[in-house]
Design a protein around this motif. Structure first.
Motif, PDB file in Angstrom:
ATOM      1  N   TRP A  12      -2.690   3.591  11.269  1.00  0.00           N
ATOM      2  CA  TRP A  12      -2.901   4.634  10.079  1.00  0.00           C
ATOM      3  C   TRP A  12      -2.403   5.889  10.428  1.00  0.00           C
ATOM      4  CZ3 TRP A  12      -2.821   3.937   5.179  1.00  0.00           C
ATOM      5  CH2 TRP A  12      -3.007   2.493   4.808  1.00  0.00           C
ATOM      6  N   HIS A  42       2.540   2.130  -3.294  1.00  0.00           N
ATOM      7  CA  HIS A  42       1.712   2.425  -4.298  1.00  0.00           C
ATOM      8  C   HIS A  42       0.813   3.702  -4.068  1.00  0.00           C
ATOM      9  CE1 HIS A  42       2.448  -1.778  -6.002  1.00  0.00           C
ATOM     10  NE2 HIS A  42       2.572  -1.194  -7.046  1.00  0.00           N
ATOM     11  N   GLN A  43       1.206   4.174  -2.890  1.00  0.00           N
ATOM     12  CA  GLN A  43       0.374   5.296  -2.684  1.00  0.00           C
ATOM     13  C   GLN A  43       0.518   6.548  -3.625  1.00  0.00           C
ATOM     14  OE1 GLN A  43       1.617   7.430   0.911  1.00  0.00           O
ATOM     15  NE2 GLN A  43       3.563   6.459   0.961  1.00  0.00           N
ATOM     16  N   GLN A  44      -0.336   7.452  -4.024  1.00  0.00           N
ATOM     17  CA  GLN A  44      -0.265   8.467  -4.986  1.00  0.00           C
ATOM     18  C   GLN A  44      -0.655   9.978  -3.994  1.00  0.00           C
ATOM     19  OE1 GLN A  44      -3.275   7.665  -7.914  1.00  0.00           O
ATOM     20  NE2 GLN A  44      -2.311   5.568  -8.224  1.00  0.00           N
ATOM     21  N   ALA A  49      -2.720  11.271   0.418  1.00  0.00           N
ATOM     22  CA  ALA A  49      -2.193  10.351  -0.328  1.00  0.00           C
ATOM     23  C   ALA A  49      -3.430   9.511  -0.569  1.00  0.00           C
ATOM     24  CB  ALA A  49      -0.939   9.588   0.028  1.00  0.00           C
ATOM     25  N   ILE A  83      -4.371   5.521  -1.848  1.00  0.00           N
ATOM     26  CA  ILE A  83      -4.054   4.233  -2.097  1.00  0.00           C
ATOM     27  C   ILE A  83      -4.893   3.311  -2.959  1.00  0.00           C
ATOM     28  CG2 ILE A  83      -3.356   1.891  -1.102  1.00  0.00           C
ATOM     29  CD1 ILE A  83      -2.690   3.484   1.542  1.00  0.00           C
ATOM     30  N   ILE A  98       3.855   8.621   4.773  1.00  0.00           N
ATOM     31  CA  ILE A  98       3.414   9.531   3.449  1.00  0.00           C
ATOM     32  C   ILE A  98       4.319  10.085   2.728  1.00  0.00           C
ATOM     33  CG2 ILE A  98       2.223  11.327   4.746  1.00  0.00           C
ATOM     34  CD1 ILE A  98      -0.100  11.138   2.874  1.00  0.00           C
ATOM     35  N   ALA A 138      -5.270  -1.253  -1.438  1.00  0.00           N
ATOM     36  CA  ALA A 138      -5.976  -0.854  -0.417  1.00  0.00           C
ATOM     37  C   ALA A 138      -6.989  -1.973   0.090  1.00  0.00           C
ATOM     38  CB  ALA A 138      -7.091   0.305  -0.623  1.00  0.00           C
ATOM     39  N   ALA A 163       0.833  -1.020  -0.184  1.00  0.00           N
ATOM     40  CA  ALA A 163      -0.132   0.086  -0.154  1.00  0.00           C
ATOM     41  C   ALA A 163       0.971   1.230   0.170  1.00  0.00           C
ATOM     42  CB  ALA A 163      -0.787  -0.197   1.167  1.00  0.00           C
ATOM     43  N   LEU A 164       1.853   0.960   0.850  1.00  0.00           N
ATOM     44  CA  LEU A 164       2.764   2.543   0.850  1.00  0.00           C
ATOM     45  C   LEU A 164       3.461   2.608  -0.641  1.00  0.00           C
ATOM     46  CD1 LEU A 164       3.823   2.023   4.518  1.00  0.00           C
ATOM     47  CD2 LEU A 164       2.492   3.357   3.678  1.00  0.00           C
TER      48      LEU A 164
END
Length: 299
Positions: free
Chosen positions: A275, A47-49, A70, A72, A283, A77, A44-45
């Protein structure tokens, strides 16, 4: 240096999540679950945008993700949510984390059809709360049969409010696990919706009762950043051809909502705490990343 710090943080997040989860359920989590959680979190981290950027939400909507957040994507996710014991269901798009959130926001679209909003003019908050409590108790029968936690609705965190001009609905109720230990922090779903031609978009904040007030502005900012694309807006509805939902707007606060209320709450308070660490430290937004991870060039 960046990788070393990240691995250290990953272990801390994993330990925090698993210890709190085991405490909540009174037993130790299996090693296989630990491994899946760690792998899902790392994916997840990776591919975070990070915002600011436009995020496409299928063929229905988009969100102009602001700086400081960000997104996910769905695949990563979904895997992470499932590793933490949550079902995401159909229409799930992904998660949003951010430095102004202690929890996270789940983004999904429900193709219920065009929801008539006439009943919002005659809402009775007390009646809606009563319906929500009764609906939750009914939904608890299914949760009990599935071996899932049962929930109790305490009261409003924010009474239902609908803006007919923007077609946005916001409401939140405090809940707790029936079997939760005394003194355990209460989880909250802060629900925000945007109505469209074919259904509704939901951006629901999962957090704690103790922190929800300071997170409300962020949740509302994200709701305001979401919009349906041309042809899919509420105003684009065609009565001759389009599907009309089997229920009205009040159902998103009453019976329909009750069935879904426990879905994200199943993650427990530990999920919001985990989180928070990810959102603040991983992030990598702005100057905060250098403070935690150091200068990548020097590394």
């Amino acid at each position: 240096m960046f990788l070393s710090s990240r691995r250290q943080l990953a272990r801390c997040v994993l330990a925090c999540a698993m210890v709190l989860s085991a405490s909540a359920h009174g037993q130790s989590a299996p090693a296989a679950a630990d491994s899946e959680f760690e792998q899902a979190r790392d994916a997840a981290l990776a591919h975070q945008q990070a915002g600011p950027r436009d995020i496409s939400l299928g063929d229905q909507a988009r969100i102009a993700l602001p700086a400081g957040y960000a997104f996910i994507p769905k695949a990563e996710a979904s895997r992470l949510m499932q590793a933490m014991g949550n079902r995401v269901g159909d229409g799930f798009y992904g998660l949003i984390i951010g430095d102004r959130l202690d929890g996270f926001v789940s983004v999904r679209f429900d193709s219920a059809g065009y929801i008539k909003d006439d009943d919002a003019r005659d809402w009775d908050a007390d009646a809606l709360l009563k319906n929500l409590k009764e609906g939750t108790e009914e939904a608890n029968k299914d949760r009990h049969a599935r071996g899932m936690p049962e929930f109790v609705v305490e009261g409003w965190v924010e009474k239902p409010a609908y803006d007919a001009a923007t077609h946005r609905l916001v409401w939140s109720a405090s809940t707790h696990d029936k079997d939760a230990a005394s003194g355990r922090a209460q989880g909250v779903n802060y629900n925000t919706y945007l109505l469209g031609r074919d259904g509704y978009l939901s951006l629901n904040l999962v957090t704690e009762l103790a922190t929800v007030e300071k997170e409300k502005p962020a949740a509302r900012e994200l709701l305001a950043a979401a919009s349906f694309i041309d042809g899919k807006r509420y105003a684009d509805f065609n009565a001759s051809t389009d599907k009309v939902a089997e229920y009205g707007l009040a159902a998103l606060v009453g019976g329909i909502a009750a069935k879904k209320l426990g879905l994200l709450a199943m993650a427990g308070v530990f999920l919001a705490k985990a989180w928070k660490l990810i959102a603040v430290a991983v992030i990598a937004l702005g100057a905060g990343a250098k403070k935690i991870f150091g200068d990548r060039d020097k590394a």
